[in-house]
Every structure is written in C-alpha cells, then in structure tokens.
Design a protein around this motif. Structure first.
Motif, PDB file in Angstrom:
ATOM      1  N   SER A 382      49.005   0.045  21.227  1.00  0.00           N
ATOM      2  CA  SER A 382      48.824   0.592  22.566  1.00  0.00           C
ATOM      3  C   SER A 382      48.254  -0.451  23.518  1.00  0.00           C
ATOM      4  CB  SER A 382      47.889   1.801  22.503  1.00  0.00           C
ATOM      5  OG  SER A 382      47.532   2.247  23.786  1.00  0.00           O
ATOM      6  N   ALA A 383      47.273  -1.216  23.062  1.00  0.00           N
ATOM      7  CA  ALA A 383      46.608  -2.197  23.936  1.00  0.00           C
ATOM      8  C   ALA A 383      47.514  -3.362  24.271  1.00  0.00           C
ATOM      9  CB  ALA A 383      45.334  -2.702  23.261  1.00  0.00           C
ATOM     10  N   LEU A 384      48.338  -3.826  23.320  1.00  0.00           N
ATOM     11  CA  LEU A 384      49.183  -4.998  23.530  1.00  0.00           C
ATOM     12  C   LEU A 384      50.551  -4.644  24.098  1.00  0.00           C
ATOM     13  CD1 LEU A 384      46.945  -6.216  21.707  1.00  0.00           C
ATOM     14  CD2 LEU A 384      48.710  -7.639  20.666  1.00  0.00           C
ATOM     15  N   SER A 385      50.827  -3.327  24.239  1.00  0.00           N
ATOM     16  CA  SER A 385      52.116  -2.870  24.768  1.00  0.00           C
ATOM     17  C   SER A 385      53.291  -3.482  24.010  1.00  0.00           C
ATOM     18  CB  SER A 385      52.232  -3.206  26.263  1.00  0.00           C
ATOM     19  OG  SER A 385      51.195  -2.594  26.987  1.00  0.00           O
ATOM     20  N   GLY A 386      53.132  -3.634  22.688  1.00  0.00           N
ATOM     21  CA  GLY A 386      54.214  -4.128  21.855  1.00  0.00           C
ATOM     22  C   GLY A 386      54.311  -5.634  21.746  1.00  0.00           C
ATOM     23  N   ALA A 387      53.480  -6.383  22.498  1.00  0.00           N
ATOM     24  CA  ALA A 387      53.544  -7.849  22.429  1.00  0.00           C
ATOM     25  C   ALA A 387      53.064  -8.318  21.051  1.00  0.00           C
ATOM     26  CB  ALA A 387      52.673  -8.465  23.512  1.00  0.00           C
ATOM     27  N   PRO A 388      53.745  -9.337  20.459  1.00  0.00           N
ATOM     28  CA  PRO A 388      53.360  -9.779  19.117  1.00  0.00           C
ATOM     29  C   PRO A 388      52.075 -10.594  19.090  1.00  0.00           C
ATOM     30  CG  PRO A 388      55.165 -11.115  19.944  1.00  0.00           C
ATOM     31  CD  PRO A 388      54.960 -10.022  20.937  1.00  0.00           C
ATOM     32  N   SER A 389      51.730 -11.251  20.202  1.00  0.00           N
ATOM     33  CA  SER A 389      50.536 -12.105  20.234  1.00  0.00           C
ATOM     34  C   SER A 389      50.079 -12.296  21.672  1.00  0.00           C
ATOM     35  CB  SER A 389      50.811 -13.469  19.591  1.00  0.00           C
ATOM     36  OG  SER A 389      51.815 -14.168  20.315  1.00  0.00           O
ATOM     37  N   HIS A 401      41.968  -3.944  27.734  1.00  0.00           N
ATOM     38  CA  HIS A 401      42.872  -2.849  27.365  1.00  0.00           C
ATOM     39  C   HIS A 401      42.555  -2.346  25.950  1.00  0.00           C
ATOM     40  CE1 HIS A 401      45.016  -3.381  30.987  1.00  0.00           C
ATOM     41  NE2 HIS A 401      45.765  -4.414  30.621  1.00  0.00           N
ATOM     42  N   LEU A 402      42.232  -3.276  25.049  1.00  0.00           N
ATOM     43  CA  LEU A 402      41.921  -2.906  23.672  1.00  0.00           C
ATOM     44  C   LEU A 402      40.669  -2.032  23.616  1.00  0.00           C
ATOM     45  CD1 LEU A 402      42.434  -3.175  20.632  1.00  0.00           C
ATOM     46  CD2 LEU A 402      41.120  -5.295  20.667  1.00  0.00           C
ATOM     47  N   ARG A 403      39.660  -2.420  24.373  1.00  0.00           N
ATOM     48  CA  ARG A 403      38.436  -1.620  24.400  1.00  0.00           C
ATOM     49  C   ARG A 403      38.717  -0.216  24.934  1.00  0.00           C
ATOM     50  NH1 ARG A 403      33.750  -4.063  27.873  1.00  0.00           N
ATOM     51  NH2 ARG A 403      35.206  -3.554  29.536  1.00  0.00           N
ATOM     52  N   SER A 404      39.546  -0.122  25.980  1.00  0.00           N
ATOM     53  CA  SER A 404      39.886   1.167  26.546  1.00  0.00           C
ATOM     54  C   SER A 404      40.650   2.021  25.531  1.00  0.00           C
ATOM     55  CB  SER A 404      40.729   0.969  27.812  1.00  0.00           C
ATOM     56  OG  SER A 404      41.117   2.208  28.355  1.00  0.00           O
ATOM     57  N   ALA A 405      41.575   1.401  24.806  1.00  0.00           N
ATOM     58  CA  ALA A 405      42.346   2.133  23.798  1.00  0.00           C
ATOM     59  C   ALA A 405      41.450   2.604  22.660  1.00  0.00           C
ATOM     60  CB  ALA A 405      43.472   1.243  23.262  1.00  0.00           C
ATOM     61  N   MET A 406      40.513   1.745  22.234  1.00  0.00           N
ATOM     62  CA  MET A 406      39.574   2.142  21.190  1.00  0.00           C
ATOM     63  C   MET A 406      38.688   3.288  21.663  1.00  0.00           C
ATOM     64  SD  MET A 406      38.333  -1.516  19.630  1.00  0.00           S
ATOM     65  CE  MET A 406      37.225  -0.751  18.445  1.00  0.00           C
ATOM     66  N   ARG A 407      38.255   3.208  22.905  1.00  0.00           N
ATOM     67  CA  ARG A 407      37.390   4.260  23.458  1.00  0.00           C
ATOM     68  C   ARG A 407      38.121   5.598  23.481  1.00  0.00           C
ATOM     69  NH1 ARG A 407      32.933   4.038  26.875  1.00  0.00           N
ATOM     70  NH2 ARG A 407      32.579   5.927  28.085  1.00  0.00           N
TER      71      ARG A 407
END
Length: 520
Positions: A382-389, A401-407
């Motif tokens: 979800s945070a990377l929107s499908g990006a591999p890296s 974005h990762l913190r928001s998704a974890m929250r």
C-alpha cells in the motif's frame, strides 16, 4: 518424519534501527531540541534581529531624552532650546545626515550582548517553565499560564542583561553639538563604559535601575510571549496555517504590538532614570523609578509616557517579528538537518545489498520488526503503490506513506479487536472491557455524531492527535487509557463552566405558595 522448520535467525545487533523506518521522528510528535541547542538559538536569534532594529532604538533614546532639555528650560535651569527632533523619523533622518550609518547604529555591540544574555533565559527557559506549570495532556496551556511563564522568564532575562542595557542606553545617547540631548557621559566603547561605572559606583552600579528593568520585563515578556503563542496556536489550530516563516512573522508582529502598549511608559521612565548624571551614587534628577514617574507626569503630562510610541513599535514590532522568524528558521533547520541524518542512517541500514535502493522486501522486514502483528507485505504494498524499490531521494516521502499505512492498519486491527460482536461500532461495554474508567464519558467525547455509538470514523478521528499509534503493541489499550484521561478532563472543565454559569444566573423564580400571574 519431516523435520520441523528451523526458527528464523534473531535480528543482528544493528537491526533495531530497522524498527524505525516509519519515520522521522518515530513518535510522529514534533522533534524537540536538546536544552543546549535550544538555549543557543534563543541567544543567537535576537542578536540577528537587533542588527536591523537598532536604528529605531537609537532614535527612541534621543526622542525620550529630548523631554529633559525642555523640562529644564521650563524650570529656568537652562536656556530655552529649540526642539531638535520633531518626531522619530525626523530624529533618524538628522542622525543619518550628521553622523552617518554609524550614528544610527550606536550601541549595537552592547545591544547584541544584551539580547544574547537576556534571551538565553527569556526565550530559552519558556518551554521548561511552561512544562512545570501545565500538563500537555490537558491541551494547549491557557493564556494566563503563558503570561506567568513569560513574566518569570522576563524577570530572569532582565537581571542577566541589565549591565549591557545600562551601557547601551548611555552609548546611544552620545551625540555632538546641536544634536545632543540628555546627559553626555563621554564613553567611547563598551569596556570603557563598564570600567567607568564600576570605578565610580562599584559593581552594584551595573545593576542601577534593575528593579525598573525587571518590572518592565515582567510586564513586557508576559504580554509578548503569551501573545505570540496564543496567536500562533490560533492561526495553526483554527485556520490551518503551517509552522513556517509567515506564521512566525504574523504572530511575532502581533506580540510586538502587545509589548509596546504595555512597555512604552516603563521605557520612557527607565531611559530618563538610566541617563541622568549621578553624584555619590545618587541621581541628581530622579531619586527612584517611582520619582521619575511622578516627575514626568507632573511636568509633561500622561501623554509623555507614550512619547516615541511609533518609533518604539517600529523597533519592537519588527524586532520581535525577526526574532521569532530567525528562531523558527534556526529550529526548523536544525530539526531538518538532524532528521536528514537519521534518514541517511536508516536508509543505509535498510539497504541490505548497498545498491542505493531500498526494496519492498527490505521495508517488509523492517515493518515486521516494528509491528509484528501487522501484515507487513500488505502494508508495504500500500505504501509503495506497487513500486519494487525506492531510491534515497524518494525515501522520506515513501516512509511517510509507510507510517500512514501502518497507522491505518493498526487502528483497523484495534477497532476489530474491540468490536467483538462485529456490529461495526463500539459501545460503552466494549470500551469498558478495554479498561475505560468511565466508558460513558469516553463514548460521549469520541461520538461526534452523537448517536450513542462509536463508528470507525469516530475512532480514527479521536486517534488522530495521539502520536506513535503505528508502533504500539496493543493500540486499543493505550488509546482507551489516553481517551479516559482526556475525556475526564474535558468533562471536569464542562462541569466547572456550568457551575460558574449557574452562579452567575440571577437568583429568582416563582416563590413557593405565591399566586400564579394572571393571563389577562
């Protein structure tokens, strides 16, 4: 018989850093500077500001002292002088014309020393004192607590800077020929002035007028610091302004106006008292600050207390505006620099193969360390929107974005655990099981649509201002404990307001046994 899978290896000693990709700072709360850094920038920022505002201070000093010559002429102690300065701008123009830029910047060195020695306490001690006076769990501190903290800080700063304030006033009053107003002390520099005062009056001479300065700073700093923080909190909370230069500028200028209204009378009296000649340690014109007040009002009227108001505001307004702008810039720059260094360290730790990119697998490994209960792969997807890296330039945005998704994942999991009956909402019984002390009060505080139940939207909205949810092991327990405290405080405040209104209400009502009023 097949052998059971071997347990996964324990994280390496360096891997605790991987628990913090979620990111800067991991608690989500604004990063606080350490005490040494806070004191340092509190001392330096006003020094930068005074370079731009000192000419107005010089004009103020000349204009304040001009009244002494006029009063002496009226009493017959001196020949009638012509009015040297018509107003503050005329004073600055004539000084610039006769003495150049150096004339307008008289007293700059002691002014910088004064600002540094004063504000290391006035600004540097404000947050620690507020922390002693107010529990942050109760929300922003009220204005009266800000005024008390500002007044205490102002008194401390005034005592620290009084020697430099005294020298600055006397150096600024120095002028030649027709431009000279007030007593001329003949100092050529800071150190000569300090040595001369100590030689004549002893060390206590450096603190001459300190009682007046402390009184001024108690009033001025109380008004200034409370006005700044009230205005900044209002702009950010009510109008959505960001913590940036514009907000600091508007709040700083507003605080300057509040300060000038409170301080101008004290400044007029203090300047007269500081600059008078002394014989055997006693002033020849004013015996004390109170005597100066009575004498000035008797001879020149109350309006004399607001002499130089415009030039005072033109100095104080921009001075506080620039002080808070520089202070905010220094604070944000230091925070950004330290955050960037943290980002570099965490990026290097996550980049296992050192190819300059962090893969989705690297992120997922870190999420498992930070929050083992979450579906790490789903959160990272979800945070990377499908990006591999992710490369270093996009690392900060991605980790936000990762913190928001974890929250969001933590909150949904917590809500689901509380909603044992799977109704899609929570009631008092659900919150009581989670440890709420007064579940009805908590529900009333969280339930924004007032339907008696807590939806997920209500739940997430109430958790918005609670930091560190994404890293909590059991968010529901910690959230309910926090809400119980906050809701209890809110209920107590509401009851206090209701009681106060009831006491203000007029005592009356129908008297028992009295006849009802006629409808005719």
């Amino acid at each position: 018989m097949a052998s059971s899978p071997s347990p996964s290896p324990a994280p390496a000693a360096s891997e605790p850093a991987l628990a913090l990709p979620c990111v800067y700072p991991p608690s989500e709360a604004p990063r606080k500077l350490d005490a040494a850094t806070s004191f340092t920038i509190s001392s330096i920022a006003p020094g930068f500001a005074v370079v731009f505002t000192n000419p107005f201070d010089t004009a103020n000093t000349y204009f304040f002292l001009q009244g002494e010559r006029l009063r002496a002429a009226q009493s017959g102690a001196a020949a009638a002088p012509s009015v040297v300065y018509k107003n503050s701008f005329d004073c600055m123009y004539k000084t610039l014309k006769m003495e150049g830029v150096r004339g307008l910047q008289k007293g700059l060195s002691p002014a910088i020393l004064r600002e540094g020695s004063k504000n290391i306490f006035r600004l540097g001690m404000y947050d620690p004192i507020i922390a002693l006076l107010h529990d942050p769990a109760r929300g922003p501190p009220p204005a009266w607590k800000m005024m008390i903290a500002g007044s205490i800080c102002g008194a401390m700063g005034a005592l620290a800077c009084n020697p430099f304030e005294l020298v600055k006033t006397r150096l600024q009053s120095a002028a030649h020929g027709s431009l000279a107003v007030g007593h001329q002390h003949g100092y050529t520099g800071i150190w000569m002035a300090l040595k001369s005062i100590v030689a004549q009056d002893g060390t206590k001479g450096l603190y001459r007028g300190s009682a007046m300065s402390v009184g001024r700073s108690i009033v001025g700093s109380g008004a200034n610091l409370s006005a700044f923080h009230v205005m900044k909190n209002y702009l950010m909370a009510e109008h959505g302004w960001a913590d940036n230069v514009t907000t600091d500028m508007v709040a700083g200028m507003s605080s300057g106006l509040a300060s000038v209204i409170c301080m101008n009378p004290i400044d007029v009296l203090r300047t007269r008292y500081y600059n008078q000649p002394y014989v055997n340690g006693r002033g020849t014109i004013y015996a004390s600050g109170w005597d100066a007040a009575k004498t000035v009002v008797a001879n020149e009227g109350y309006r004399a207390l607001y002499k130089g108001f415009l030039s005072h505001f033109l100095r104080i307004g921009p001075h506080f505006c620039l002080t808070f702008v520089f202070l905010g810039m220094f604070r944000r720059s230091i925070v950004a620099f330290r955050d960037a260094k943290d980002e570099d360290a965490v990026f290097a730790a996550l980049d296992a193969d050192k190819d300059g990119a962090v893969t989705a697998a690297d992120f997922a490994r870190a999420v498992r360390l930070a929050a083992p209960a979450l579906d790490a792969d789903a959160v990272v997807q979800s945070a990377l929107s499908g990006a591999p890296s992710v490369a270093r330039l996009a690392f900060s945005e991605t980790t936000t974005h990762l913190r928001s998704a974890m929250r969001d994942a933590q909150l949904r999991a917590a809500f689901t655990r509380l909603d044992a009956a799977r109704r899609g909402s929570l009631d008092t019984a659900d919150l009581a099981k989670a440890g709420a002390k007064e579940p009805a009060t908590v529900v009333a505080w969280i339930d924004k649509d007032e339907d008696g139940r807590v939806s997920y939207a209500d739940f997430a909205a109430a958790a918005r201002d609670v930091p560190g949810v994404h890293l909590m092991a059991r968010p529901e327990t910690e959230l309910v404990a926090h809400w119980s405290k906050v809701a209890g405080i809110a209920a107590a405040k509401a009851k206090a307001r209701a009681d106060a209104e009831q006491k203000k209400a007029p005592v009356g009502g129908p008297v028992v046994g009295a006849p009802a009023p006629s409808s005719s």
